[in-house]
Design a protein around this motif. Structure first.
Motif, PDB file in Angstrom:
ATOM      1  N   ASP A 165       0.807  -1.228   0.000  1.00  0.00           N
ATOM      2  CA  ASP A 165       0.000   0.000   0.000  1.00  0.00           C
ATOM      3  C   ASP A 165       0.838   1.275   0.000  1.00  0.00           C
ATOM      4  OD1 ASP A 165      -2.397  -1.234  -0.102  1.00  0.00           O
ATOM      5  OD2 ASP A 165      -2.741  -1.256   2.073  1.00  0.00           O
ATOM      6  N   ARG A 166       2.153   1.141   0.062  1.00  0.00           N
ATOM      7  CA  ARG A 166       3.010   2.339   0.144  1.00  0.00           C
ATOM      8  C   ARG A 166       3.390   2.842  -1.252  1.00  0.00           C
ATOM      9  NH1 ARG A 166       4.169   3.894   5.074  1.00  0.00           N
ATOM     10  NH2 ARG A 166       3.168   2.447   6.519  1.00  0.00           N
ATOM     11  N   PRO A 167       3.823   4.088  -1.325  1.00  0.00           N
ATOM     12  CA  PRO A 167       4.182   4.650  -2.636  1.00  0.00           C
ATOM     13  C   PRO A 167       5.240   3.815  -3.340  1.00  0.00           C
ATOM     14  CG  PRO A 167       4.277   6.335  -0.902  1.00  0.00           C
ATOM     15  CD  PRO A 167       4.006   5.033  -0.224  1.00  0.00           C
ATOM     16  N   ARG A 168       5.183   3.783  -4.648  1.00  0.00           N
ATOM     17  CA  ARG A 168       6.210   3.082  -5.434  1.00  0.00           C
ATOM     18  C   ARG A 168       7.583   3.619  -5.082  1.00  0.00           C
ATOM     19  NH1 ARG A 168       5.283   0.301 -10.330  1.00  0.00           N
ATOM     20  NH2 ARG A 168       7.315   1.007 -11.060  1.00  0.00           N
ATOM     21  N   GLY A 169       8.571   2.742  -5.056  1.00  0.00           N
ATOM     22  CA  GLY A 169       9.920   3.197  -4.745  1.00  0.00           C
ATOM     23  C   GLY A 169      10.242   3.121  -3.259  1.00  0.00           C
ATOM     24  N   THR A 170       9.243   2.753  -2.446  1.00  0.00           N
ATOM     25  CA  THR A 170       9.508   2.576  -1.008  1.00  0.00           C
ATOM     26  C   THR A 170      10.353   1.328  -0.833  1.00  0.00           C
ATOM     27  OG1 THR A 170       7.379   3.560  -0.412  1.00  0.00           O
ATOM     28  CG2 THR A 170       8.468   2.239   1.275  1.00  0.00           C
ATOM     29  N   ARG A 171      11.501   1.467  -0.157  1.00  0.00           N
ATOM     30  CA  ARG A 171      12.337   0.297   0.129  1.00  0.00           C
ATOM     31  C   ARG A 171      12.026  -0.205   1.523  1.00  0.00           C
ATOM     32  NH1 ARG A 171      16.935   4.078  -0.777  1.00  0.00           N
ATOM     33  NH2 ARG A 171      15.129   5.406  -0.462  1.00  0.00           N
ATOM     34  N   SER A 172      12.470  -1.435   1.816  1.00  0.00           N
ATOM     35  CA  SER A 172      12.044  -2.035   3.083  1.00  0.00           C
ATOM     36  C   SER A 172      13.179  -2.766   3.788  1.00  0.00           C
ATOM     37  CB  SER A 172      10.904  -3.024   2.814  1.00  0.00           C
ATOM     38  OG  SER A 172      11.305  -3.950   1.827  1.00  0.00           O
ATOM     39  N   VAL A 173      13.145  -2.656   5.116  1.00  0.00           N
ATOM     40  CA  VAL A 173      14.092  -3.368   5.973  1.00  0.00           C
ATOM     41  C   VAL A 173      13.277  -4.070   7.048  1.00  0.00           C
ATOM     42  CG1 VAL A 173      15.980  -3.102   7.639  1.00  0.00           C
ATOM     43  CG2 VAL A 173      15.944  -1.680   5.574  1.00  0.00           C
ATOM     44  N   VAL A 174      13.586  -5.348   7.296  1.00  0.00           N
ATOM     45  CA  VAL A 174      12.916  -6.082   8.370  1.00  0.00           C
ATOM     46  C   VAL A 174      13.947  -6.425   9.439  1.00  0.00           C
ATOM     47  CG1 VAL A 174      11.916  -8.338   8.962  1.00  0.00           C
ATOM     48  CG2 VAL A 174      10.965  -7.019   7.073  1.00  0.00           C
ATOM     49  N   LEU A 175      13.594  -6.179  10.698  1.00  0.00           N
ATOM     50  CA  LEU A 175      14.405  -6.653  11.826  1.00  0.00           C
ATOM     51  C   LEU A 175      13.703  -7.873  12.400  1.00  0.00           C
ATOM     52  CD1 LEU A 175      14.606  -3.363  11.849  1.00  0.00           C
ATOM     53  CD2 LEU A 175      15.495  -3.698  14.164  1.00  0.00           C
ATOM     54  N   ALA A 176      14.415  -8.972  12.579  1.00  0.00           N
ATOM     55  CA  ALA A 176      13.788 -10.153  13.157  1.00  0.00           C
ATOM     56  C   ALA A 176      14.790 -10.868  14.049  1.00  0.00           C
ATOM     57  CB  ALA A 176      13.294 -11.094  12.055  1.00  0.00           C
ATOM     58  N   HIS A 177      14.256 -11.581  15.035  1.00  0.00           N
ATOM     59  CA  HIS A 177      15.101 -12.344  15.959  1.00  0.00           C
ATOM     60  C   HIS A 177      14.666 -13.796  15.841  1.00  0.00           C
ATOM     61  CE1 HIS A 177      17.895 -12.267  19.385  1.00  0.00           C
ATOM     62  NE2 HIS A 177      17.250 -13.358  19.759  1.00  0.00           N
ATOM     63  N   ALA A 178      15.416 -14.575  15.075  1.00  0.00           N
ATOM     64  CA  ALA A 178      14.987 -15.939  14.758  1.00  0.00           C
ATOM     65  C   ALA A 178      16.187 -16.776  14.337  1.00  0.00           C
ATOM     66  CB  ALA A 178      13.976 -15.895  13.609  1.00  0.00           C
ATOM     67  N   PHE A 179      15.975 -18.079  14.327  1.00  0.00           N
ATOM     68  CA  PHE A 179      16.996 -18.999  13.836  1.00  0.00           C
ATOM     69  C   PHE A 179      16.605 -19.369  12.403  1.00  0.00           C
ATOM     70  CE2 PHE A 179      18.990 -23.489  14.638  1.00  0.00           C
ATOM     71  CZ  PHE A 179      19.943 -23.232  13.661  1.00  0.00           C
ATOM     72  N   VAL A 180      17.346 -18.837  11.437  1.00  0.00           N
ATOM     73  CA  VAL A 180      17.012 -19.066  10.030  1.00  0.00           C
ATOM     74  C   VAL A 180      17.888 -20.190   9.482  1.00  0.00           C
ATOM     75  CG1 VAL A 180      16.884 -18.017   7.735  1.00  0.00           C
ATOM     76  CG2 VAL A 180      16.239 -16.686   9.757  1.00  0.00           C
ATOM     77  N   THR A 181      17.261 -21.098   8.734  1.00  0.00           N
ATOM     78  CA  THR A 181      17.945 -22.271   8.177  1.00  0.00           C
ATOM     79  C   THR A 181      19.222 -21.884   7.456  1.00  0.00           C
ATOM     80  OG1 THR A 181      15.757 -23.176   7.819  1.00  0.00           O
ATOM     81  CG2 THR A 181      17.574 -24.344   6.774  1.00  0.00           C
ATOM     82  N   GLY A 182      20.287 -22.636   7.732  1.00  0.00           N
ATOM     83  CA  GLY A 182      21.564 -22.346   7.095  1.00  0.00           C
ATOM     84  C   GLY A 182      22.482 -21.566   8.009  1.00  0.00           C
ATOM     85  N   GLY A 183      21.912 -20.969   9.064  1.00  0.00           N
ATOM     86  CA  GLY A 183      22.731 -20.232  10.030  1.00  0.00           C
ATOM     87  C   GLY A 183      23.509 -21.190  10.917  1.00  0.00           C
ATOM     88  N   GLU A 184      24.669 -20.746  11.372  1.00  0.00           N
ATOM     89  CA  GLU A 184      25.526 -21.597  12.188  1.00  0.00           C
ATOM     90  C   GLU A 184      25.423 -21.188  13.652  1.00  0.00           C
ATOM     91  OE1 GLU A 184      30.173 -22.167  12.207  1.00  0.00           O
ATOM     92  OE2 GLU A 184      29.305 -22.568  10.219  1.00  0.00           O
ATOM     93  N   GLN A 185      25.171 -22.171  14.520  1.00  0.00           N
ATOM     94  CA  GLN A 185      24.974 -21.885  15.939  1.00  0.00           C
ATOM     95  C   GLN A 185      26.300 -21.883  16.706  1.00  0.00           C
ATOM     96  OE1 GLN A 185      21.849 -25.155  16.116  1.00  0.00           O
ATOM     97  NE2 GLN A 185      21.135 -23.795  17.734  1.00  0.00           N
ATOM     98  N   SER A 186      26.260 -21.312  17.907  1.00  0.00           N
ATOM     99  CA  SER A 186      27.391 -21.442  18.827  1.00  0.00           C
ATOM    100  C   SER A 186      26.805 -21.946  20.150  1.00  0.00           C
ATOM    101  CB  SER A 186      28.098 -20.101  19.001  1.00  0.00           C
ATOM    102  OG  SER A 186      27.259 -19.186  19.667  1.00  0.00           O
ATOM    103  N   ASP A 187      27.622 -21.930  21.222  1.00  0.00           N
ATOM    104  CA  ASP A 187      27.117 -22.459  22.493  1.00  0.00           C
ATOM    105  C   ASP A 187      26.410 -21.416  23.355  1.00  0.00           C
ATOM    106  OD1 ASP A 187      28.106 -24.909  21.849  1.00  0.00           O
ATOM    107  OD2 ASP A 187      29.946 -24.713  23.038  1.00  0.00           O
ATOM    108  N   SER A 188      26.267 -20.185  22.855  1.00  0.00           N
ATOM    109  CA  SER A 188      25.718 -19.164  23.753  1.00  0.00           C
ATOM    110  C   SER A 188      24.331 -18.663  23.371  1.00  0.00           C
ATOM    111  CB  SER A 188      26.703 -17.994  23.888  1.00  0.00           C
ATOM    112  OG  SER A 188      26.944 -17.395  22.637  1.00  0.00           O
ATOM    113  N   GLU A 189      23.659 -19.350  22.425  1.00  0.00           N
ATOM    114  CA  GLU A 189      22.271 -18.988  22.150  1.00  0.00           C
ATOM    115  C   GLU A 189      21.367 -19.942  22.918  1.00  0.00           C
ATOM    116  OE1 GLU A 189      23.701 -20.166  18.868  1.00  0.00           O
ATOM    117  OE2 GLU A 189      24.651 -18.275  18.342  1.00  0.00           O
ATOM    118  N   ARG A 190      20.276 -19.421  23.427  1.00  0.00           N
ATOM    119  CA  ARG A 190      19.325 -20.292  24.121  1.00  0.00           C
ATOM    120  C   ARG A 190      18.490 -21.043  23.083  1.00  0.00           C
ATOM    121  NH1 ARG A 190      15.789 -16.840  27.730  1.00  0.00           N
ATOM    122  NH2 ARG A 190      17.629 -16.699  29.042  1.00  0.00           N
TER     123      ARG A 190
END
Ligand SMILES: [Mn+2]
Length: 387
Positions: A165-190
């Protein structure tokens, strides 16, 4: 538009017995310097601002200081809550600090309502998706089965609907906190596993120009547009090979992304050493690690006397000591730590059933075990999130 992407500050978290508040304050200093030096237009912080739902006072004071300094820069900041934050506590006062240009998004109901900033070309819509705990938000998103993918997909549907619904040419950024497939874990994430699944495919974010992820503590690139900044500091020895950094992202008029890494200050190097106590004390190759935070794995067949004090004579910053005696060939590997390494709770429980009964669990019994683990994790997470 130039965006600085960071996450997982975990203010208040210690590294073994080392209080990290000084290093965390040093990072905030570096963040402010980077914003100035690189003429950043917007800062995004993708969750886990704090380490705990009820952080220690010194951590709250450091966050307060960070907010003031970011506001003084006059550069807009968008932040979300992570799985370690109490969304409701962190969100107190969010409406008020909004006026200072710091946009703290902790309410899942606001997923489809962006913070709109503009550059010389057009608008950039920043959608802050706080950590979405499936059991807590499934009613909000009207999904039947509580899972990470279903709730994030529903949140992203709202993002795409708003964007359309926004004007043409509007760019977008999403902030998210998630475990996305392909990401590498360490020992300090819950662990955030629900129904045996923790990860969501990166395809749920299709349709936006840049996805600033938080949760995993290693800086990594899933696609040119989907990246983790990682934590600015190490919180476990499994991160000894990480290069801690932030992403400096340039979004051009068409929404094309160019990203560059900005390194974070290193308070002290990490080293994982392995050998007998005598080897570690004598090996000339280890000289470069004498000043590091050290995790030593001792392979002596018999536990030496007073190993910590003796190691500390050469490596005064030894923080962790592991015993893993070498076995003669043919002898069974009796090291408990080694047998459990890289195994999930579920696998360990299934092995236990096989060990005591002779036969492993059937699919039905595996389901019972999985439900039990989910219930325990959900209970832990809900307690943190609701606090
Ligand atoms: Mn985190």
């Amino acid at each position: 538009m130039r965006i600085l992407h960071t996450s997982d500050w975990h203010l208040g978290r210690a590294f073994h017995r080392v209080n990290m508040l000084g290093a965390q304050a040093g990072f905030i200093e570096h963040l402010v310097d980077t914003v100035r030096e690189h003429r950043v237009d917007a800062v995004v912080v993708s969750g886990d601002v704090y380490d705990r739902a009820v952080p220690p006072l010194a951590a709250v004071e450091l966050f307060d200081d960070a907010l003031h300094r970011l506001a003084d820069l006059g550069v807009p900041t968008v932040m979300i809550s992570g799985n370690h934050d109490s969304a409701r506590r962190l969100g107190v006062g969010a409406g008020l600090i909004d006026r200072a240009g710091i946009h703290l998004r902790t309410d899942p109901a606001g997923c489809g309502t962006p913070v709109v900033l503009a550059d010389a070309h057009a608008d950039v819509a920043f959608y802050g998706l706080p950590y979405l705990e499936p059991a807590l938000v499934k009613a909000e998103f009207g999904v039947e089965k509580a899972g990470h993918e279903t709730v994030l997909a529903a949140a992203m549907d709202r993002v795409r609907a708003d964007l359309a619904d926004r004007p043409r040419g509007t760019r977008s950024v999403v902030l998210a906190h998630a475990f996305v497939t392909g990401g590498e874990q360490s020992d300090s994430e819950r662990d955030i596993t629900v129904g045996g699944v923790a990860a969501v495919p990166s395809g749920v974010f299709d349709g936006v120009d840049y996805v600033a992820l938080g949760h995993l503590h290693g800086c990594q690139t899933l696609t040119g547009r989907v990246r983790y900044s990682g934590s600015p500091l190490p919180y476990s020895f499994s991160e000894h090979r990480h290069r801690k950094s932030m992403w400096l992202v340039d979004l051009d008029a068409e929404g094309a992304v160019a990203a560059e890494r900005v390194d974070c200050p290193v308070p002290r190097a990490l080293a994982r050493l392995r050998g007998t106590l005598e080897e570690l004390l004598a090996d000339p190759e280890l000289t470069g690690h004498e000043d590091a935070w050290v995790e030593a794995t001792l392979t002596d067949p018999v536990r030496p006397d007073d190993p910590m004090a003796r190691l500390a004579e050469r490596f005064p910053h030894t923080l962790s000591l592991v015993f893993d005696p070498e076995r003669a060939p043919g002898e069974p590997d009796a090291s408990y730590a080694r047998r459990l390494a890289d195994r999930s709770d579920q696998q360990i429980a299934e092995d236990f059933v096989a060990h005591v009964r002779g036969a492993g669990p059937d699919p039905n019994e595996q389901g019972v075990l999985r439900d039990a683990f989910d219930a325990v994790r959900a209970d832990d997470t809900l307690r943190e999130v609701a606090r």
